[in-house]
Design a protein around this motif. Sequence first.
Motif, PDB file in Angstrom:
ATOM      1  N   PHE A 262       0.845  -1.170   0.015  1.00 45.34           N
ATOM      2  CA  PHE A 262      -0.077   0.206  -0.051  1.00 45.34           C
ATOM      3  C   PHE A 262       0.846   1.143   0.025  1.00 45.34           C
ATOM      4  N   ARG A 263       0.336   2.344  -0.294  1.00 52.45           N
ATOM      5  CA  ARG A 263       0.868   3.771  -0.428  1.00 52.45           C
ATOM      6  C   ARG A 263      -0.055   4.610   0.456  1.00 52.45           C
ATOM      7  N   PHE A 264       0.680   5.652   1.030  1.00 54.80           N
ATOM      8  CA  PHE A 264      -0.199   6.579   1.476  1.00 54.80           C
ATOM      9  C   PHE A 264       0.338   8.002   1.405  1.00 54.80           C
ATOM     10  N   ASN A 265      -0.591   8.979   1.615  1.00 53.48           N
ATOM     11  CA  ASN A 265      -0.025  10.324   1.475  1.00 53.48           C
ATOM     12  C   ASN A 265      -0.734  11.293   2.600  1.00 53.48           C
TER      13      ASN A 265
ATOM     14  N   ALA B 177      -4.539  11.129   6.563  1.00 55.61           N
ATOM     15  CA  ALA B 177      -3.875  10.509   5.821  1.00 55.61           C
ATOM     16  C   ALA B 177      -4.690   9.628   4.994  1.00 55.61           C
ATOM     17  N   GLU B 178      -4.421   9.284   3.776  1.00 57.40           N
ATOM     18  CA  GLU B 178      -5.148   8.727   2.726  1.00 57.40           C
ATOM     19  C   GLU B 178      -4.450   7.275   2.385  1.00 57.40           C
TER      20      GLU B 178
ATOM     21  N   PRO C 125     -10.345  -0.640  -0.524  1.00 54.25           N
ATOM     22  CA  PRO C 125      -9.179  -0.425  -1.164  1.00 54.25           C
ATOM     23  C   PRO C 125      -8.485   1.014  -0.962  1.00 54.25           C
ATOM     24  N   ALA C 126      -9.076   1.868  -0.977  1.00 54.15           N
ATOM     25  CA  ALA C 126      -8.908   3.342  -0.612  1.00 54.15           C
ATOM     26  C   ALA C 126      -9.611   3.983   0.647  1.00 54.15           C
ATOM     27  N   VAL C 127      -8.621   4.410   1.620  1.00 56.72           N
ATOM     28  CA  VAL C 127      -9.428   4.617   2.677  1.00 56.72           C
ATOM     29  C   VAL C 127      -8.959   6.014   3.427  1.00 56.72           C
ATOM     30  N   MET C 128      -9.718   6.960   3.875  1.00 55.70           N
ATOM     31  CA  MET C 128      -9.177   8.131   4.740  1.00 55.70           C
ATOM     32  C   MET C 128      -9.076   7.864   6.107  1.00 55.70           C
ATOM     33  N   HIS C 129      -8.056   8.373   7.029  1.00 55.37           N
ATOM     34  CA  HIS C 129      -8.126   7.854   8.181  1.00 55.37           C
ATOM     35  C   HIS C 129      -7.455   9.081   8.757  1.00 55.37           C
ATOM     36  N   VAL C 130      -8.174   9.368  10.143  1.00 57.43           N
ATOM     37  CA  VAL C 130      -7.731  10.596  11.197  1.00 57.43           C
ATOM     38  C   VAL C 130      -6.986   9.899  12.247  1.00 57.43           C
TER      39      VAL C 130
ATOM     40  N   GLY D 228       2.438  12.260  10.522  1.00 58.77           N
ATOM     41  CA  GLY D 228       2.382  13.521  10.931  1.00 58.77           C
ATOM     42  C   GLY D 228       2.317  14.578   9.725  1.00 58.77           C
ATOM     43  N   PRO D 229       2.324  15.820  10.158  1.00 56.05           N
ATOM     44  CA  PRO D 229       2.274  16.873   8.755  1.00 56.05           C
ATOM     45  C   PRO D 229       3.906  16.849   8.400  1.00 56.05           C
ATOM     46  N   PRO D 230       4.091  17.161   7.072  1.00 55.47           N
ATOM     47  CA  PRO D 230       5.534  17.257   6.584  1.00 55.47           C
ATOM     48  C   PRO D 230       6.128  18.461   7.382  1.00 55.47           C
TER      49      PRO D 230
END
Length: 730
Positions: A284-287, A304-305, A333-338, A367-369
């Motif tokens: 998986f990848r996340f951003n 993050a997604e 397959p694609a989720v948003m998480h807090v 964390g934030p970049p």
Amino acid sequence: MSRAGEAQLFRRAGHEFSYIRQIDLAATGGATIAVVEFYHHGQIDPQGKNFIVAAGSEVLPVRILQMGPGDFCRLAFQITSGRGPFEILYGGSPFPDDRRPKWTAQEGLLLEIREYKECNLNSFQSVKAAFESARTIGADYVPTVFHSGNPFATVPGPYMSRYSGVMQIPKTGTYGFYTSSQDCSFLLIDGKIVAEAPGRHPPERHARPGLRQDVQLTAGPHQFEYYHVATSEVGVAVAAWEVEPRGSTPAPASIPPEVFRNAAIIRPAVGPPMSQSQRLLPDFRFNFVGTVSLPDNEIPLVVAEFRDVSPPALVSSARVEWDFKDGQTTQGPAVMHVFLRPGLFVVKETVTRAGRPFEMPQKIWIGPPAVPPRETGKNKPLQLDDILPILDAYNPAATDARSLLQMVQAYLTKADEFLPPPPPDTVFVDEEQAAAATQQPAVDPKTRESERRKYLMRALEVARQGLLNGKQIGDEELLRLLRLVSPISRDVFDDSTLALNLWNSVLSRLQTDAARAEAHLVLADIELNDLLALAEAKKHLEAAEKLLQDPSRHEYLGALCYRLRGELAASEGQQEEAVKALQQAELLVAVRRNEVERTAWRGARSRSTEQFLRSGELDRAAAELRAWSNEFPLDIVEGYLPLLWGKYWFARGRYEVVTALADRLLVVNPYSPYIEELLLLSARADMVLKRVDRAKATLESLLKDYPGSPLVGEAKQLLQKLQSATSERN
């Protein structure tokens, strides 16, 4: 595939690895360096000794750019062969150093960030020595010399940086160099300083005469280095030049990326992993999507997604599940998480196909970049409303104490949006506060209050589910959480029993004596002043006193302890002990302010309470009364404070508390100027409770003991009404 075939697939230069990832590099386009990023699911050692990059059977030169945080890996490799496939092999035992080809590429400008070390900011040699001995945080190839803040940091702080590469000067001539930085910086060409800004200072905002340093350079390659030290997280580094400078007016420009042959660097994608035992593995990848900040809170909520990038043959007709290791799970397959707070999390993706689970855990930093991306029309800042639907699906009992606190604060922040607007003549000191007040939409007062209570109830319910069903620990977070929600339960929703249960639920989890003492004192306060359970209040009070040993040595907790001791003594009819305890409480809190300040605050508390009682804002009245009781405990003896408490409880319909307050004031100060009004209120409370004999006795006592009271006429009317009602029944 046979076992021999598998071994061949995972073996290079006589060494066997555990995993392979394909690199999507069908065509190099003339590039000589490739930079790839991937997560290694804990299989690469911290020094990066057990991985290689290969093109077919050829092992390629590799440069480790960044290992961590977590399982993150960024590396560069030289494209010395056009043959493929290009692959990363990793895991298992270390690869022998003598089999690693040496790095020879000179293309590109490399930025390295290292941890800060003390050095002389005015001495290049001191800065260089400190940098070379410091631990690396991260590195990457960049187009030119420019950064603001640490691009690789997870925790803000000071840092050191170095840019290095080979400049390809197009033609022989004069080149003028500039540096602007916070703090020191040194720019070197072929080992010689050609521009510098030593010491601790802010950056130069404008190029002015005297900053440029001119050097003669011949056409061809020249070694480039730029050292920079930031003594805080607010670091800036910029290098610029002028080609064949003319005149006295500075005209700096960025050193173009072509000078460092930046086009020779490409960034191919990395495919999912394969192992010897499992050819199809999830990936998986996340951003990072954004953060949501809460008022007066340095810890943001991080969004993050996550997106599944597993082989299609694995996920076809399969179920994709996510475990974020923060107590929450989801599917898709694609989720948003807090994430309720930044940190390292082991996020696990599970693909279940034909009843068989395939798992992939990755330890990732959430964390934030450090250097946030520039906002565009498609990347607007997140709002609290964007994430509340996600939080609504969370299981509070599965969170830790800090995350539970964050979750509750999110709902309280939303509730605060529905507070009534300030009066038109309010004077603002904070410009943001003033702007927010003017932007509040017009909302019907009933709707506003209904919405506020809805989110307050949601915050309380989250705390209830979390604390009563969870096992959170952490004194600071648990106490902060309870200090927030306990007044909501007691004062907004008039549910003292729930507040009692919440404090009781954490009592055994608190670690320090001070924390346990505070819990016992609040429990004693609820039992004594809300529920009138004197025996239970006494147990908690004694437990707190034992933990504190000497309450007079603890300002806040000691004052609370003595106040409750005084109120308990008054409830038991012990005047001398009650007054003495309240005086001791007053001595502890009186040192906080001088007499002028105390007078002003006492008046402010009383006026605010009166206003809130008149407007029916009982929760705000209770907050003022509780603060008043803690800040001026001796006012309990004076009498106006108990009277307003009595009016508050009467408005709540808690009539038995009203009569108890009147009884206490009779014990501690029967000559209070407010005793007659409180006695009259007590008689009315007894009438509602149908305690006729007690109401009569109170009214008769008022008439007998306070014959000059202006309330005598009203007391006589009430007494006559009671007597008439009794006669009719008889």
